[in-house]
Design an enzyme around this catalytic site. Structure first.
Site, mmCIF file in Angstrom:
data_model
loop_
_atom_site.group_PDB
_atom_site.id
_atom_site.type_symbol
_atom_site.label_atom_id
_atom_site.label_comp_id
_atom_site.label_asym_id
_atom_site.label_seq_id
_atom_site.Cartn_x
_atom_site.Cartn_y
_atom_site.Cartn_z
ATOM 1 N N LYS A 14 0.827 -1.218 0.000
ATOM 2 C CA LYS A 14 0.000 0.000 0.000
ATOM 3 C C LYS A 14 0.857 1.263 0.000
ATOM 4 C CE LYS A 14 -1.990 -1.387 3.940
ATOM 5 N NZ LYS A 14 -1.635 -0.592 5.033
ATOM 6 N N ARG A 88 -10.441 -0.624 8.370
ATOM 7 C CA ARG A 88 -9.896 -1.946 8.689
ATOM 8 C C ARG A 88 -10.920 -2.820 9.406
ATOM 9 N NH1 ARG A 88 -4.053 -0.268 8.754
ATOM 10 N NH2 ARG A 88 -2.798 -2.138 8.724
ATOM 11 N N ARG A 127 11.648 -4.772 5.091
ATOM 12 C CA ARG A 127 11.241 -3.360 5.002
ATOM 13 C C ARG A 127 12.061 -2.447 5.923
ATOM 14 N NH1 ARG A 127 5.080 -1.951 5.249
ATOM 15 N NH2 ARG A 127 5.057 -3.241 7.125
ATOM 16 N N ARG A 162 10.471 -0.966 11.325
ATOM 17 C CA ARG A 162 9.282 -0.745 12.143
ATOM 18 C C ARG A 162 9.251 -1.766 13.272
ATOM 19 N NH1 ARG A 162 4.132 -0.002 8.230
ATOM 20 N NH2 ARG A 162 3.271 -1.304 9.875
ATOM 21 N N ARG A 173 -0.555 -9.691 12.927
ATOM 22 C CA ARG A 173 -1.190 -8.651 12.097
ATOM 23 C C ARG A 173 -1.943 -9.293 10.939
ATOM 24 N NH1 ARG A 173 3.856 -5.623 10.485
ATOM 25 N NH2 ARG A 173 2.534 -4.277 9.227
HETATM 26 P P1 AMP Z 1 0.028 0.049 8.760
HETATM 27 O O1 AMP Z 1 1.095 1.106 8.712
HETATM 28 O O2 AMP Z 1 -1.130 0.337 7.868
HETATM 29 O O3 AMP Z 1 0.589 -1.342 8.582
HETATM 30 O O4 AMP Z 1 -0.564 0.103 10.265
HETATM 31 C C1 AMP Z 1 0.249 -0.195 11.379
HETATM 32 C C2 AMP Z 1 -0.616 -0.477 12.597
HETATM 33 O O5 AMP Z 1 -1.373 0.691 12.957
HETATM 34 C C3 AMP Z 1 -1.655 -1.579 12.432
HETATM 35 O O6 AMP Z 1 -1.116 -2.879 12.580
HETATM 36 C C4 AMP Z 1 -2.626 -1.218 13.564
HETATM 37 O O7 AMP Z 1 -2.101 -1.578 14.819
HETATM 38 C C5 AMP Z 1 -2.646 0.309 13.498
HETATM 39 N N1 AMP Z 1 -3.699 0.795 12.553
HETATM 40 C C6 AMP Z 1 -3.507 1.394 11.340
HETATM 41 N N2 AMP Z 1 -4.676 1.685 10.754
HETATM 42 C C7 AMP Z 1 -5.645 1.270 11.608
HETATM 43 C C8 AMP Z 1 -7.069 1.263 11.565
HETATM 44 N N3 AMP Z 1 -7.744 1.740 10.499
HETATM 45 N N4 AMP Z 1 -7.751 0.744 12.624
HETATM 46 C C9 AMP Z 1 -7.089 0.262 13.688
HETATM 47 N N5 AMP Z 1 -5.749 0.211 13.799
HETATM 48 C C10 AMP Z 1 -5.014 0.713 12.772
#
Ligand code: AMP
Length: 219
Positions: A14, A88, A127, A162, A173
Site C-alpha cells: 500500500k 480496517r 522493510r 518498524r 497482524r
Molecule cells: P500500517 O502502517 O497500515 O501497517 O498500520 C500499522 C498499525 O497501525 C496496524 O497494525 C494497527 O495496529 C494500526 N492501525 C492502522 N490503521 C488502523 C485502523 N484503520 N484501525 C485500527 N488500527 C489501525
C-alpha cells in the site's frame, strides 16, 4: 481521477503504491499507520498506549481511528486522495460511508491488494522506512532498495525498521487482517465498489492496473 481506498493485508505494498501515485499523479496520501506512528513519536500518553497496541499487532479502537481520520479527511476532500490503512473493520467502513456522503465525495474505487502470508512476511522482514518523510524501502528487492545503504534517497535521513515488522507480530497482524478486515471485502462487493488486484505481480503492472481503475467511467 477516482479516490483510492486500499484494503490489504500488512506489507501488501500500500505504502509503495501510494508513494507512486502521489509522485506521478498528485494524489494526497492518508496513511493511518503513519498518523498513529506520528503520535507515538510525540511520546504522549496516547502515543504510549498506541505503541503498545501496534507492537502487539492489534488494532487501535474504532473510536480513536475514526476521530483521527475524520479530522484529516476534511483537509483532503478537494483533491484525489488515497486512504491507506482505513477502513480496517466493518464499523470503520460504515462510518467512512457516512463521512464521504457528508463531504460530498463520490468517485471512489476500493482496491483489495491480494497477497499470501509468506510473500507479505518476506516483504515485512525486508522493510526499512524513513522516519522523516515516511518513504518505505525493501532491502530484499533491488528495485525498492535505497541508493545508499540505509539512507533515504529523498531526504537523507537514516532508515529504520518498524517495531511491528518482526515475524511474531507480523503473523498476528496478518491474522487480525483475516478476522477483522476481510469481512469488509463483502461489504464493498455488495456495493459493486471492490476490485481485487494481485499484489504479487510486478510493480509496473500493478501501477498500470490501478491507474486504469482510477480512470474508469470517467468522461
Ligand atoms: P500500517 O502502517 O497500515 O501497517 O498500520 C500499522 C498499525 O497501525 C496496524 O497494525 C494497527 O495496529 C494500526 N492501525 C492502522 N490503521 C488502523 C485502523 N484503520 N484501525 C485500527 N488500527 C489501525
Amino acid at each position: 481521477m477516482k479516490n483510492i481506498i486500499f484494503i490489504a493485508p500488512p506489507s501488501a505494498g500500500k505504502g509503495t503504491i501510494s508513494d507512486y501515485f502521489v509522485k506521478h499523479y498528485g494524489y494526497e496520501h492518508l496513511s493511518t499507520g503513519d498518523l498513529l506512528r506520528s503520535e507515538v513519536a510525540r511520546g504522549t500518553n496516547l502515543g504510549k498506549e498506541i505503541n503498545d497496541i501496534i507492537s502487539k499487532g492489534n488494532l487501535v479502537s474504532d473510536e480513536l481511528i475514526i476521530r483521527l481520520v475524520s479530522q484529516e479527511l476534511e483537509k483532503l476532500k478537494d483533491k484525489p486522495f488515497i486512504l491507506d490503512g482505513f477502513p480496517r473493520t466493518l464499523a470503520q467502513a460504515e462510518e467512512l460511508d457516512q463521512m464521504l456522503v457528508t463531504l460530498g465525495v463520490s468517485h471512489n474505487v476500493v482496491i483489495y491488494l491480494d497477497v499470501p502470508l509468506d510473500i507479505a512476511m518476506a516483504r515485512a522482514l525486508g522493510r526499512v522506512v524513513c522516519p522523516k518523510c515516511k518513504r518505505s524501502y525493501n532491502i530484499n528487492n533491488p528495485k525498492l532498495s535505497p541508493q545508499k545503504n540505509n539512507i533515504c534517497d529523498d531526504c537523507g535521513t537514516i532508515l529504520e525498521r518498524r517495531s511491528d515488522d518482526t515475524e511474531e507480530t507480523f503473523r498476528k497482524r496478518y491474522e487480525t487482517f483475516l478476522t477483522s478486515t476481510i469481512p469488509i471485502t463483502q461489504f464493498y462487493q455488495n456495493k459493486g465498489m471492490l476490485v481485487k488486484v494481485d499484489a504479487t505481480d510486478e510493480l509496473e503492472l500493478i501501477y498500470e492496473k490501478i491507474l486504469s481503475l482510477t480512470k474508469q467511467d470517467e468522461a
